[in-house]
Design an enzyme around this catalytic site. Structure first.
Site, short mmCIF file in Angstrom:
data_model
loop_
_atom_site.label_atom_id
_atom_site.label_comp_id
_atom_site.label_asym_id
_atom_site.label_seq_id
_atom_site.Cartn_x
_atom_site.Cartn_y
_atom_site.Cartn_z
N CYS A 1 0.85 -1.20 0.00
CA CYS A 1 0.00 0.00 0.00
C CYS A 1 0.88 1.25 0.00
O CYS A 1 1.37 1.67 1.05
CB CYS A 1 -0.93 0.01 1.21
SG CYS A 1 -1.96 1.49 1.30
N CYS B 1 -0.36 4.10 2.36
CA CYS B 1 -0.19 3.88 3.80
C CYS B 1 1.27 4.00 4.21
O CYS B 1 1.59 4.66 5.20
CB CYS B 1 -0.69 2.49 4.17
SG CYS B 1 -2.42 2.19 3.78
N ASP B 2 2.15 3.34 3.48
CA ASP B 2 3.52 3.15 3.93
C ASP B 2 4.54 4.03 3.23
O ASP B 2 5.70 4.10 3.65
CB ASP B 2 3.92 1.68 3.76
CG ASP B 2 2.96 0.75 4.51
OD1 ASP B 2 2.44 1.17 5.55
OD2 ASP B 2 2.73 -0.37 4.04
#
Length: 516
Positions: free
Chosen positions: A339, A342-343
């Site tokens: 992701c 997200c990361d």
């Protein structure tokens, strides 16, 4: 910090505060602290029930929230904006006595938990998965005086993140030890703390009467199937690990007809609310493990329970495909990620790779290029598969390189985190290496159909369920829809239509079988 429109919305929400609350602000002389102070001043100015005091938290800047006169059990290390603004608003409302809409039985379980629980959740403000976890644990801390929780913005406390080797979010720690990774619902968190939950839940599920139609899966296809079935007036159930499915991991949605732009979690929440309006029996935090056609269709669950129904719609969706090379599993959440939204922030100023040259891969590369130092895209084929508009955009960015005919062979690391990647040039046969801090895998989808291997449901070599034009499978009374099937295009709008088709097909089957 907050524009006029956001202030107006926030003012409306804060009218629901019943009792006085207190915000304790811990700051230093940094620019971030000044921003947090501005945010808190704006919030407190919207309600006379909110007072502000100076705090002395170990992390600065941070803010702690509690009913007036009580020690805070909910805190935010960082500035809770972006995806976490909703978490902040809910924390204010809950501290102010506004009741939660969560399942009353779950709330009672939280109140009855025994022991001391100090949770820390590392997040990034661009992570769409993080708020669910933050909000769930905040609620637990509000309900139970033995529970405390601190949200920590990993982008702001980078030294701490590096010490704990946090490279994927949300990352949850309990009493200093790693507790969980990725999206977790309130139900899942309670289940990990209360070991008797699964057994009690299985006993309750075994006592349920058979359904007319049972939907397996809570994504767009499953939601559509459940709504169409319930509107026919038949007893309808829906069982899933979580509501929303893969949509929950989707950030921007721009091709959902009549809606120019929305985000996955928002769409998933709307789907769930729509399904609930029809009285569908929704069962979450459950995974199907087998399907058998007996007198009825029996669905066995991982918890040990079995649900029965006269007809079934399989809408289990798909998940990200893994590379399947050495090092991938070892370094998952330690540099291997799936992701970018997200990361990505954890790789600021570093070199990363994106595996996959389709739309998902190129979109990921474009997003990451605005955060990291450099992105290398590796594509197995001799040309990119992404839409031309996306390819042109990458060509305009000077920190994206594209390598074609590249077969990834290994993810490399130092034992703690990723430091490189090995690949083979498919034209020359030469093995090469890249020095990297992260690897983002974007190589397509795998249908969630492994639980059907022992059943008589016919699938193709890719594990997709074979269906006809009505969504019917090889088993009478069993229908399927969405990304888990042989439908050629994996799109939200197509899955919704397929879910409706499968439900109507199942209803026709029920009518015919009743006549027979």
């Amino acid at each position: 910090m907050l524009d006029a429109n956001l202030k107006k919305q926030l003012d409306t929400y804060l009218q629901n505060i019943v009792k006085p609350i207190e915000i304790r602000v811990s700051t230093d002389n940094s620019e971030k602290s000044k921003k947090l102070e501005t945010l808190v001043d704006q919030i407190s100015g919207l309600s006379k029930k909110i007072t502000v005091q100076q705090g002395q938290a170990k992390r600065t800047p941070s803010m702690a929230i509690a009913p007036a006169g009580e020690e805070p059990r909910v805190s935010f290390a960082g500035i809770p904006l972006g995806h976490e603004l909703t978490s902040l608003v809910l924390a204010l409302l809950q501290a102010g006595g506004h009741p939660s809409k969560a399942d009353p039985q779950l709330l009672e379980q939280v109140r009855n938990l025994e022991g001391k629980f100090h949770f820390e959740t590392y997040i990034s403000l661009s992570c769409q998965n993080c708020p669910d976890v933050v909000q769930a644990v905040n609620l637990m801390a509000t309900l139970n005086p033995n529970i405390t929780h601190e949200m920590i913005d990993g982008g702001l406390f980078q030294q701490e993140v590096e010490q704990r080797n946090v490279m994927a979010v949300p990352a949850v720690y309990l009493n200093g030890e790693h507790f969980g990774q990725g999206r977790m619902s309130l139900e899942e968190i309670i289940g990990k703390l209360d070991t008797g939950t699964a057994k009690r839940k299985a006993e309750k599920l075994n006592g349920k009467a058979p359904y007319d139609l049972l939907v397996i899966g809570g994504g767009p296809a499953g939601a559509a199937a459940a709504i169409y079935a319930a509107r026919k007036g038949i007893r309808t159930g829906l069982v899933a690990e979580r509501f929303g499915g893969q949509v929950m991991d989707t950030v921007g949605i721009e091709n959902f007809i009549s809606v120019p732009y929305t985000e996955g979690p928002k769409l998933a929440a709307s789907l769930e609310q729509h399904v609930k309006e029809y009285g569908v029996d929704i069962i979450t935090d459950q995974r199907a493990t087998n399907l058998q056609r007996n007198e009825l269709v029996d669905i066995e669950l991982k918890s040990g329970a079995t649900l029965s129904s006269r007809s079934v719609v399989l809408a289990t969706g798909a998940r990200w495909r893994e590379l399947g090379v050495p090092g991938e599993a070892e370094y998952r959440t330690k540099g291997v990620a799936y992701c970018p939204h997200c990361d990505g922030p954890f790789f600021k100023g570093k070199h990363v790779a994106v595996i996959g040259g389709g739309n998902s891969g190129i979109e990921a590369a474009i997003d990451l290029a605005g955060i990291v130092e450099h992105v290398t895209v590796l594509e197995f084929a001799d040309s990119l598969r992404a839409d031309e508009v996306l390819v042109r955009k990458t060509q305009q960015m000077d920190n994206i390189d594209i390598i074609l005919n590249a077969q990834t062979t290994e993810v490399l690391g130092d034992g703690n985190k990723v430091n490189g990647l090995a690949y083979t040039d498919r034209k020359s046969g030469e093995s090469r290496k890249l020095d990297l801090a992260g690897v983002f895998v974007q190589i397509g989808l795998v249908p969630n159909t492994e639980f059907l291997k022992e059943s008589d449901v016919v699938m193709n070599r890719m594990g997709e369920i074979q269906i006809d034009e009505r969504g019917a499978t090889s088993i009478p009374g069993v229908y399927a829809a969405g990304d888990a099937t042989t439908a050629p295009y994996k799109q939200i709008v197509i899955s919704m239509g397929a879910g409706a088709t499968a439900a109507l097909g199942a209803f026709d089957y029920l009518i015919r079988s009743s006549v027979e």
